[in-house]
Design an enzyme around this catalytic site. Sequence first.
Site, PDB file in Angstrom:
ATOM      1  N   LYS A 133       0.787  -1.237   0.000  1.00  0.00           N
ATOM      2  CA  LYS A 133       0.000   0.000   0.000  1.00  0.00           C
ATOM      3  C   LYS A 133       0.824   1.296   0.000  1.00  0.00           C
ATOM      4  CE  LYS A 133      -3.262  -1.207   3.177  1.00  0.00           C
ATOM      5  NZ  LYS A 133      -4.609  -1.360   3.733  1.00  0.00           N
ATOM      6  N   GLU A 203      -1.758  -1.402   9.711  1.00  0.00           N
ATOM      7  CA  GLU A 203      -1.183  -0.521   8.685  1.00  0.00           C
ATOM      8  C   GLU A 203      -2.064   0.709   8.475  1.00  0.00           C
ATOM      9  OE1 GLU A 203       0.299  -2.561   5.142  1.00  0.00           O
ATOM     10  OE2 GLU A 203       0.723  -4.299   6.389  1.00  0.00           O
ATOM     11  N   HIS A 207      -1.480   5.321   9.513  1.00  0.00           N
ATOM     12  CA  HIS A 207      -1.738   6.546   8.738  1.00  0.00           C
ATOM     13  C   HIS A 207      -2.444   7.611   9.570  1.00  0.00           C
ATOM     14  CE1 HIS A 207      -0.716   5.078   4.682  1.00  0.00           C
ATOM     15  NE2 HIS A 207      -1.140   3.910   5.107  1.00  0.00           N
TER      16      HIS A 207
HETATM   17  P1  NAD Z   1      -3.149 -10.624   8.452  1.00  0.00           P
HETATM   18  O1  NAD Z   1      -2.601  -9.938   9.640  1.00  0.00           O
HETATM   19  O2  NAD Z   1      -4.584 -11.078   8.516  1.00  0.00           O
HETATM   20  O3  NAD Z   1      -2.277 -11.893   8.082  1.00  0.00           O
HETATM   21  C1  NAD Z   1      -0.901 -11.826   7.919  1.00  0.00           C
HETATM   22  C2  NAD Z   1      -0.364 -13.244   7.675  1.00  0.00           C
HETATM   23  O4  NAD Z   1       1.038 -13.149   7.406  1.00  0.00           O
HETATM   24  C3  NAD Z   1      -0.536 -14.193   8.864  1.00  0.00           C
HETATM   25  O5  NAD Z   1      -0.920 -15.458   8.377  1.00  0.00           O
HETATM   26  C4  NAD Z   1       0.882 -14.286   9.434  1.00  0.00           C
HETATM   27  O6  NAD Z   1       1.126 -15.526  10.064  1.00  0.00           O
HETATM   28  C5  NAD Z   1       1.705 -14.140   8.176  1.00  0.00           C
HETATM   29  N1  NAD Z   1       3.070 -13.713   8.445  1.00  0.00           N
HETATM   30  C6  NAD Z   1       3.486 -12.675   9.219  1.00  0.00           C
HETATM   31  N2  NAD Z   1       4.837 -12.639   9.239  1.00  0.00           N
HETATM   32  C7  NAD Z   1       5.273 -13.662   8.467  1.00  0.00           C
HETATM   33  C8  NAD Z   1       6.551 -14.148   8.107  1.00  0.00           C
HETATM   34  N3  NAD Z   1       7.665 -13.568   8.540  1.00  0.00           N
HETATM   35  N4  NAD Z   1       6.619 -15.243   7.292  1.00  0.00           N
HETATM   36  C9  NAD Z   1       5.511 -15.844   6.848  1.00  0.00           C
HETATM   37  N5  NAD Z   1       4.266 -15.422   7.143  1.00  0.00           N
HETATM   38  C10 NAD Z   1       4.160 -14.351   7.950  1.00  0.00           C
HETATM   39  O7  NAD Z   1      -2.903  -9.673   7.174  1.00  0.00           O
HETATM   40  P2  NAD Z   1      -3.986  -9.094   6.154  1.00  0.00           P
HETATM   41  O8  NAD Z   1      -4.898  -8.191   6.923  1.00  0.00           O
HETATM   42  O9  NAD Z   1      -4.539 -10.228   5.349  1.00  0.00           O
HETATM   43  O10 NAD Z   1      -3.088  -8.124   5.226  1.00  0.00           O
HETATM   44  C11 NAD Z   1      -2.047  -8.575   4.391  1.00  0.00           C
HETATM   45  C12 NAD Z   1      -1.489  -7.402   3.592  1.00  0.00           C
HETATM   46  O11 NAD Z   1      -2.405  -6.980   2.601  1.00  0.00           O
HETATM   47  C13 NAD Z   1      -1.197  -6.158   4.432  1.00  0.00           C
HETATM   48  O12 NAD Z   1       0.094  -5.694   4.130  1.00  0.00           O
HETATM   49  C14 NAD Z   1      -2.231  -5.165   3.975  1.00  0.00           C
HETATM   50  O13 NAD Z   1      -1.824  -3.818   4.043  1.00  0.00           O
HETATM   51  C15 NAD Z   1      -2.440  -5.585   2.542  1.00  0.00           C
HETATM   52  N6  NAD Z   1      -3.719  -5.093   2.022  1.00  0.00           N
HETATM   53  C16 NAD Z   1      -3.728  -4.434   0.831  1.00  0.00           C
HETATM   54  C17 NAD Z   1      -4.911  -3.935   0.314  1.00  0.00           C
HETATM   55  C18 NAD Z   1      -4.934  -3.229  -1.005  1.00  0.00           C
HETATM   56  O14 NAD Z   1      -6.019  -2.868  -1.475  1.00  0.00           O
HETATM   57  N7  NAD Z   1      -3.823  -3.002  -1.676  1.00  0.00           N
HETATM   58  C19 NAD Z   1      -6.104  -4.090   1.013  1.00  0.00           C
HETATM   59  C20 NAD Z   1      -6.070  -4.793   2.211  1.00  0.00           C
HETATM   60  C21 NAD Z   1      -4.872  -5.287   2.703  1.00  0.00           C
END
Ligand code: NAD
Length: 340
Positions: A133, A203, A207
């Site tokens: 993001k 995240e 902001h």
């Molecule tokens: P979450 O917190 O629900 O899940 C994160 C996952 O990553 C967990 O399964 C955790 O165990 C794993 N993880 C953490 N550290 C790790 C490591 N070192 N090695 C392996 N796995 C690891 O996350 P989420 O809410 O699904 O978000 C994921 C990403 O997507 C975020 O960065 C978020 O900003 C991004 N996102 C982007 C958009 C967009 O429109 N561009 C929208 C929503 C979320």
Amino acid sequence: MHTEQIIGSTSFAQKIRIGVLGFGGLGQAAAKVLAPKQEMILVAAADNKGYAYATEGLNAQKCITTYQSQGSVGYLEPFGTLTNHSIADLIESNQPVDGYFLALPNLPNDFIATVTKQFIDSGWRGVLVDAIKRTSAVEQLLTLKEELQTAGITYMTGCGATPGLLTAAAAIAAQSYAEIHQVVITFGVGIANWEAYRATIREDIAHMPGYNVETARAMTDAEVEALLDKTNGVLTLENMEHADDIMLELAGICSRDRVTVGGVVDTRNPKKPLSTNVKITGRTFEGKISTHTFTLGDETSMAANVCGPAFGYLKAGIKLHQRGIHGIFTAAEIMPQFVK
Ligand code: NAD
């Protein structure tokens, strides 16, 4: 590369083998999105305590149940491995994977760049896609362009909803104009509980005035809950540092200062607090000032609007890779391909 394109057709002779790194809210949704697909198959999934791999494909529901009940896909029998270095171990296992969706938290702000370097150093060749993001996070990835080219990796960045789907919509809408004055992205997200998307919420908090990536990362779950209690579960975000700006600038559409992103996230109600939209204002060749608006359907979830585009761009990335085109591309410069 395992996939063979049938000449003149968009279908693939063999399924594209997909790995999903991060198995939280978006990772699990990604597994569900892939389940009915004919062109793609989920072969690998990793979280922070382990990974699972199956050549013939992982069952999405079994992965999700295992993750939710035991805390890691590493417990999945007989495909799971428990490890604190799941990404490194999965890469080193040398299992054939054509493309990975990085559904990882970008905490700290260089985490995804660090993971990308691991892929570069490993000798693996294929396609990586992220839904990252922040502008500064995309800037870090852009510095890896030549290394990605040399490594034979095609990296698609900013391919979620915003940045991603809405940035691409802005790039298309811009075509009506001779000059782009403003791109305004306003998102509405409704989720039933914040724990389903911890990284996304942390995240977003980063902001808010008085917070940054490091303070938000350091917050305990109890501190996040206390903050959400104060706001009745609602986060209102303005003038966010979002990579839609650099992506539209790189695509030659407008300078980054003309792009603004904000939104409202309700962490206690799956109903969207407002309709996600992007407004593109510009001047036509006749001198008229006008605004195009692209609004997402309120029934579409954040997960649908992130994971769908992510795999659409991954498929586009596979086609580039097959043509020997490596390096890094954004969602604003490549058309996503629909995954059947
Ligand atoms: P979450 O917190 O629900 O899940 C994160 C996952 O990553 C967990 O399964 C955790 O165990 C794993 N993880 C953490 N550290 C790790 C490591 N070192 N090695 C392996 N796995 C690891 O996350 P989420 O809410 O699904 O978000 C994921 C990403 O997507 C975020 O960065 C978020 O900003 C991004 N996102 C982007 C958009 C967009 O429109 N561009 C929208 C929503 C979320």
